[in-house]
Design an enzyme around this catalytic site. Structure first.
Site, PDB file in Angstrom:
ATOM      1  N   GLY A 258      84.468  32.680  33.079  1.00  0.00           N
ATOM      2  CA  GLY A 258      85.328  32.276  32.167  1.00  0.00           C
ATOM      3  C   GLY A 258      84.847  30.937  31.608  1.00  0.00           C
TER       4      GLY A 258
ATOM      5  CD  GLU B 254      85.463  21.862  40.125  1.00  0.00           C
ATOM      6  OE1 GLU B 254      86.278  21.718  41.320  1.00  0.00           O
ATOM      7  OE2 GLU B 254      84.248  21.856  40.074  1.00  0.00           O
TER       8      GLU B 254
ATOM      9  CB  VAL C  53      84.089  20.151  30.977  1.00  0.00           C
ATOM     10  CG1 VAL C  53      83.461  19.425  30.049  1.00  0.00           C
ATOM     11  CG2 VAL C  53      83.757  21.774  30.593  1.00  0.00           C
TER      12      VAL C  53
ATOM     13  CG  ASN D  97      81.088  26.121  22.758  1.00  0.00           C
ATOM     14  OD1 ASN D  97      81.837  26.071  22.068  1.00  0.00           O
ATOM     15  ND2 ASN D  97      80.391  27.475  22.613  1.00  0.00           N
TER      16      ASN D  97
END
Lengths: 327, 777, 181
Positions: free
Chosen positions: B509, B744, B742, B671
């Site tokens: 994901g 956790e 990015v 992104n």
């Protein structure tokens, strides 16, 4: 899931006839029974599908007659329920999820079984409701969700239904048909306190089928609502819930009915509080005093002592809301 | 852990300490990351573009095939039966009725299971993946309540489940250590994490605390948590010619293939794990007993096996996060300068794993203080092996530390943001290393402005809207930059200008394929549709776990290494007629589907032309990045400033979150669309941690009692406000692409931001998670 | 009588224990409908029955004889994604993608419920014929679908963008999350 046979009932007598065998269960939407069967807590040998029976919601003696196969959503959506019995519409809409409400029938909701975690652990925990006499692991265990009123040393489970709390407050009558014929039973007499037979959730006789729920008319000027308190904003069982009907004339309470959810083995009709309020001034102080009187006999457990003040506060606030202008 | 393992860990720790010192003192240019990745400055291309997920159409149409969605001919379904005691031996196991039940193909117990080696424990060696190193169904011993005692194979899932319910076991119970209090009374042990003691000490923190004019000294507790990815753990697997093929839900394909090969005592290449889509993991989708049991049963039955754990099954055999009890003591001067910082406490693990919840990790680099004492101790219980769960250490450690900072700010009468800024360290307070990039002050400033922090009333309980008390709170989020050794990637450039990337990474994901396609396209001067990204397959290069928020950096570094190899190969192939003739590989870069001289872009040769002249259909290179020494040379951490607006009902105590903002400093954002989702996802899991999540472990029997999604609450839509996320976007000059992970950081700081907001709303300081309404009545 | 799955008639399984979910996934290999708990607690298995959303894990397949089931595989028409499917991609309404088919089917059923004026737990006035589709209304109505990756904001944005024409979404979607630098 233990193997079973499946049959669909064409009418009520057909259903009762099909269910005459031992170990038969009536099947509604399946949202509770199928789950319990998968957990092997329920092991029926035959299922009789009663979702094809009456789901009509009709005017009846100034009130409503609700076919037991009516889906929860249909009942909450019904115009007269929204207008006349908002406590019922709100209770239903606060329960489970939209998907579950679309499946669940009124009859099935009435016969929901407890969500006690120890009841739901047939392999690893003792439970008198599942296996009478074996003991109760909830008593000394995690019991934050459990009963503070009317429990016994054999069982501290709560009844999970929101709808039933509203029906208790509305003095609903349950129409039942069984091998011995038809009868009606007050909603408040349908469910039991556990005492020493927690395996029996209700007073229904073997083979009896709930066919309809009758709602009597409400006194003029009565307002009603439902308030549910839970650990997350939605899709959770009640810690405490309050269904209340209140009629006030010139500041005096002419009629009041209060039922509590999440506190007992059955929807708890708060008759002590009602008696304390009838004919009295509709003031926050009186509401609070009545709520406190109702909870006087509460017996909190290790983890659920908070339910006592929570119930008192929620009763007080709910009645207060019903005396407000928007109620 | 036995003595030998402990000795090994100690030696490892010592060697590591020597190495760490040498790398710390080395010149920057010797260290990976010493030369900034040129891609970090890319401003107008694919880096930083909000590209929608490339696998989006597959996922929204239900066509992305997850582990349990590979139908195989002749396949049978598995179900498990679990122990109901915490410790002892199986006295009897009655399987007669199960064996006779309709459709049953096999009943496997310790009596007939094949002989198997115990799985190597995660971190015990480079490729190990197992949650614990207990033997699997090899004897009658029970080690935890919920251990599998039998496996059924049957023609349908319904038949298998029914047969499993017919198994009856009796036990010889032994005294189990399942109470934290009882275990603690017998003594606690200094915890180790990845070979190093969880202990840091400088100065005399207790003495400094005693002398401090302002102080906070409090205990914070956090419960057990479970990951609860919505996809149930599952495998569909079969044996074919001595090769074990596994369709898995897996965040360590290569590690897990290796681990299974050890268990079955076969060569590593005889286990192939594929896992293209993983329905959430958060640390839980490593190697657990179901893999081993299903593979053993498939071999016994000679048929493909599908084993999808029930939700209860996941709780019984996949570990979660351990509970913690943490003391944070802060001493400060009147102007808010920390003089003492103590963070210590207790957690639990099992004798068979190596994962004490390392809650002091965030504190190591948090604040400048002259006197620091950090310490984690543990007790061992007879329970299912606990494991890594999203931001292990940081998620619960920041709850304690950042709650205490809020408490100190109030004692000082100081704004809690100001207190934090006054204690910004110039270098790492425990390691002494310089920071690679630390722009937390900027994150605080921009975040505070956007959130409207100036509107916060410092006196608690003063803002009320109807039935609701309203408050604001903040906290620092932090998570380290990691890059684990073992990375590798393969690039194949074909004469039509397409590039295939092969690397054994994972998509749970995070948007892995999308982001890495962007990065690769930008690096090679190609459009994104020219990239094919192959991943989720243990036969591909690289040992890169989806963990520690390191997958993006590790993959980026691997592709960068392969790209350097590709340039070398292409420059050599280009020949004397090329405009690139005479150039060294490091003098060239990529643009427009070709190579050019870096400072002279007109000296350009297209990939197609180079391959054409060399009469090559393709060029294929594989390379590994240098070992991750950068983390021993710089202190490398991401940060965030978390802002929460909480509401507490005055009648019922119900807490609700109405606003949340995360302002992050995580290097370059590759992104913004997928990164924003990662930030929000972490924050939402943090809201769950703050308000509702708790695995209920009944200490009378060592049994988890809320092993389902009805009783273990995770946030639902109505619990989740609109979450604002912003970021500094300042590249870290020492990481691939200038990016740090990015995945956790969002869950860190969130618990404290919520607790601090609730305090500001009500004046009630809750130091015990989750903050349920009963604590607020 | 058969059961109709995405327009195709399918015969019922012999074993009445088979849930509608298992019928879809294991017998018909329509694995787009997901199993997340098999207990009615997560919503991942949501499908539409004659347009109404239900959870298929607690639905015995035999009970749905003669009914028309729509799954996520039946939403796209002629190769074109359903507008909500497109919106989920645009607004990043998923991460791992596992709860996604359930969220999408649920939202389609939810939109129809909203359209016909069914109130919800958070509807202030039970008697209004038209319910304002506020963010809170949408969130309450979608609360039967858990998401563990935390794509809730994107899901709400996608639903609002697809079904709610009168009220613009207030959310700061991924594209508007500008850098603060």
């Amino acid at each position: 899931m233990t193997p079973f046979t499946y049959a669909r009932a064409s009418d009520v007598p057909d259903a009762v006839r099909l269910a005459s065998l031992e170990a038969t269960k009536y099947l509604g939407g399946g949202t509770n029974l199928v789950d319990l069967m998968r957990e092997t807590i329920e092991r029926p040998e035959a299922l009789v599908d009663v979702t094809g029976l009456s789901a009509a919601i009709e005017d009846h003696q100034g009130g409503l007659l609700i076919g037991a196969a009516a889906r929860n959503t249909a009942l909450a959506e019904h115009r007269m329920v929204r207008e006349t019995y908002p406590v019922l519409a709100r209770a239903i809409l606060s329960g489970a999820s939209a998907q579950v409400r679309n499946m669940a029938t009124v009859g099935g909701n009435l016969l929901q079984r407890t969500r006690c975690a120890y009841f739901y652990d047939p392999e690893g925990s003792r439970c008198n409701k599942r296996s009478p006499g074996e003991g109760c692991d909830a008593v000394g265990g995690f019991n934050r969700m459990h009963a503070i009123l009317g429990a016994s040393s054999a069982c501290i489970a709560t009844h999970p239904s929101d709808m039933c709390v509203a029906l208790a407050a509305l003095d609903a009558l349950i129409h039942v048909q069984g091998p011995a014929g038809e009868r009606t039973v007050a909603l408040t007499d349908l469910h039991r306190l556990p005492a020493d037979r927690p395996d029996l959730d209700s007073t229904l006789e073997p083979g009896e089928l709930i066919t309809a729920v009758a709602l009597p008319s409400l006194p003029t000027g009565a307002h009603s609502t439902y308030r549910k308190v839970r650990d997350r904003a939605s899709y959770a069982f009640a810690l405490v819930s309050v269904g209340a009907v209140l009629a006030v004339e010139d500041g005096i309470i002419t009629d009041v009915r209060i039922a509590l959810g999440g506190v007992a083995h059955k929807p708890w009709r708060a008759s002590t509080a009602e008696a304390a309020l009838r004919g009295r001034q509709a003031t926050p102080e009186n509401f609070r005093a009545a709520a406190e009187a109702e909870l006087l006999d509460a017996q909190p457990l290790r983890d659920n002592g908070f339910k006592v003040p929570l119930a008192i506060r929620t009763i007080t606030a709910t009645l207060g809301e019903l005396t407000g202008e928007n109620a | 852990m036995n003595l030998l393992d402990q000795a090994k860990q100690a030696v490892q720790g010592m060697a590591q300490a020597v190495m760490t010192k040498a790398v710390a003192l080395a010149p920057d240019s010797w260290v990976p990351g010493g030369q900034p990745d040129p891609l970090m400055h890319s401003k107008h291309g694919l880096i930083g573009a909000p590209v929608s997920r490339l696998d989006g159409p597959l996922k929204v149409t239900g066509k992305a095939a997850f582990a349990a969605e590979f139908p195989l001919p002749d396949m049978v379904y598995a179900a498990l039966a679990y122990s109901t005691i915490a410790k002892g031996r199986i006295r009897s196991l009655d399987i007669a009725r199960a064996e006779k039940a309709p459709g049953v193909v096999l009943v496997m117990t310790h009596h007939n299971a094949p002989r198997l080696q115990p799985p190597p424990l995660f971190l015990s060696e480079e490729k190990a993946a197992a949650g614990d190193n207990l033997p699997v169904m090899q004897d009658d011993r029970i080690h935890w309540n919920g251990q599998p005692i039998a496996l059924i194979l049957a023609g349908t899932q319904e038949q298998a489940d029914h047969a499993a319910s017919l198994i009856r076991a009796t036990y010889i119970e032994e005294d189990a250590q399942i109470s934290i209090a009882a275990a603690r009374a017998e003594g606690t042990t200094q915890s180790q994490f990845m070979g190093q003691p969880l202990h840091n000490e400088s100065g005399d923190a207790e003495a400094a605390l005693a002398e401090a004019p302002f102080k906070v000294d409090a205990t914070y507790t956090t419960p057990r948590h479970n990951h609860n990815p919505i996809e149930l753990h599952a495998v569909t697997l079969f044996w074919q010619g001595g090769v074990l093929r596994v369709h898995d839900a897996q965040q360590l394909v290569t590690h897990s293939a290796f681990t299974l090969s050890r268990v079955f005592d076969i060569p590593e290449e005889k286990v192939i794990i594929t896992s293209p889509y993983v329905g959430g993991g958060f640390g839980s989708k490593s190697l657990w007993q179901h893999h081993i049991l299903a593979a053993a049963a498939a071999r016994m039955a000679g048929r493909p096996v599908r084993l999808m754990l029930s939700r209860e099954g996941v709780y019984r055999i996949v570990g979660g996060r351990s509970p913690t009890e943490q003391r944070v003591a802060l001493g400060a001067t009147a102007d808010g300068k920390l003089t003492a910082l103590i963070h210590s406490g207790l957690t639990v693990k099992t004798p068979h794993n190596a994962m004490p919840e390392p809650f002091i990790l965030p504190t190591r680099s948090a604040y400048a203080a002259d006197n620091i004492l950090l310490d984690v101790r543990h007790v061992e219980l007879d329970m299912l092996g606990n494991t890594f769960m999203r931001a292990p250490g940081e998620a619960v450690g920041t709850f304690a530390l950042e709650s205490a900072m809020d408490e100190l700010a109030e004692k000082l009468g100081m704004d809690p943001i100001e207190l934090r800024l006054r204690n910004e360290p110039e270098k790492d307070p425990t390691s002494g290393l310089p920071f690679s990039a630390r722009h937390i002050a900027q994150a605080w400033r921009t975040g505070a402005e956007r959130f409207g922090w100036h509107r916060r009333k410092p006196v608690p309980g003063t803002v009320r809207e109807g039935e609701w008390l309203v408050g604001m709170g903040c906290a620092t989020a932090t998570y380290p930059y990691y890059r684990m050794p073992g990375g590798a990637a393969r690039l194949t450039l074909t004469s039509d200008g397409h590039v295939t990337v092969d690397v054994a990474v994972h998509e749970m994901g995070m948007g892995t394929a999308t982001v890495q396609s962007q990065v690769t396209a930008e690096r090679l001067g190609l459009s994104i549709d020219m990239i094919r990204f192959n991943y989720g397959d243990s036969t591909l290069p690289g040992l890169i776990m989806a963990g520690g928020s390191q997958q993006t950096a590790a993959t980026g570094a691997s592709i960068l290494a392969a790209y350097d190899a590709l340039k070398k190969e292409l420059v050599a192939l280009a020949g004397n007629s090329s405009p690139l003739a005479g150039l060294k590989p490091d003098e060239v870069g990529s643009r427009d589907a070709g190579l050019c001289k870096l400072d002279e872009p007109d000296r350009y040769d297209s990939y197609a032309a180079i391959l054409g002249r060399a009469r090559r259909e393709e060029v294929r290179v594989e390379a590994s990045p240098p070992p991750p020494l950068e983390t021993m040379h710089w202190s490398m951490h991401s940060h965030g400033a978390m802002f929460c607006e909480a509401r507490v009902n005055i009648v019922t105590g119900e807490p609700r979150i109405s606003r949340f903002l995360g302002s992050f400093d995580c290097g370059r954002i590759l992104n913004p669309k997928t990164a924003a989702s990662q930030f929000r996802g972490g924050i939402i899991m943090g809201l769950g941690l703050a308000l509702m999540e708790e695995t209920q472990f009944d200490e009378r029997k060592g049994r988890i009692m809320n092993a389902n999604l009805a009783d273990y609450h995770v946030p639902v839509h109505l619990d989740v406000p609109e979450i604002d996320v912003i970021w500094t976007d300042i590249p870290d000059p020492h990481t691939p692409m200038g990016a740090r992970g990015v995945g956790e950081i969002g869950i860190t700081g969130t618990g404290a931001a919520v607790a601090n907001a609730i305090y500001n709303a009500t004046g009630k300081r809750i130091r015990d998670l989750p903050i349920t309404l009963d604590k607020l009545l | 009588m058969p059961i109709i799955i995405n327009g195709a008639a399918v015969s019922l399984p012999d074993d009445p224990r088979v849930s509608l979910l298992d019928l879809l996934r294991e017998y018909l290999h329509l694995a787009g409908t997901k199993m997340g708990c098999n207990q009615g607690a997560c919503g991942a298995c949501t499908v539409l029955v004659d347009g109404e959303r239900i959870i298929s894990c607690l639905a015995l397949a035999v009970q749905y004889e003669g009914r028309a089931i729509t799954t996520v595989e039946g939403l796209a028409t002629g190769g074109d994604l359903h507008p909500l499917q497109r919106a989920f991609i645009e607004h990043d309404g998923f991460q791992c993608g596992y709860c996604t088919p359930g969220q999408i089917c649920s939202a389609i059923g939810m939109a129809a419920e909203l359209e016909r004026g069914l109130p919800s737990h958070v509807t202030a006035d039970l008697l209004l014929d038209e319910i304002l589709a506020s963010r809170e209304e949408l969130a309450e109505r979608m609360s039967g679908n858990l998401c563990r990756c935390g794509a809730h904001n994107g899901i709400m944005d996608a639903i609002a963008a697809t079904f709610i024409h009168t009220e613009t979404s207030r959310s700061t979607g991924p594209d508007s999350a500008e850098a603060a630098a």
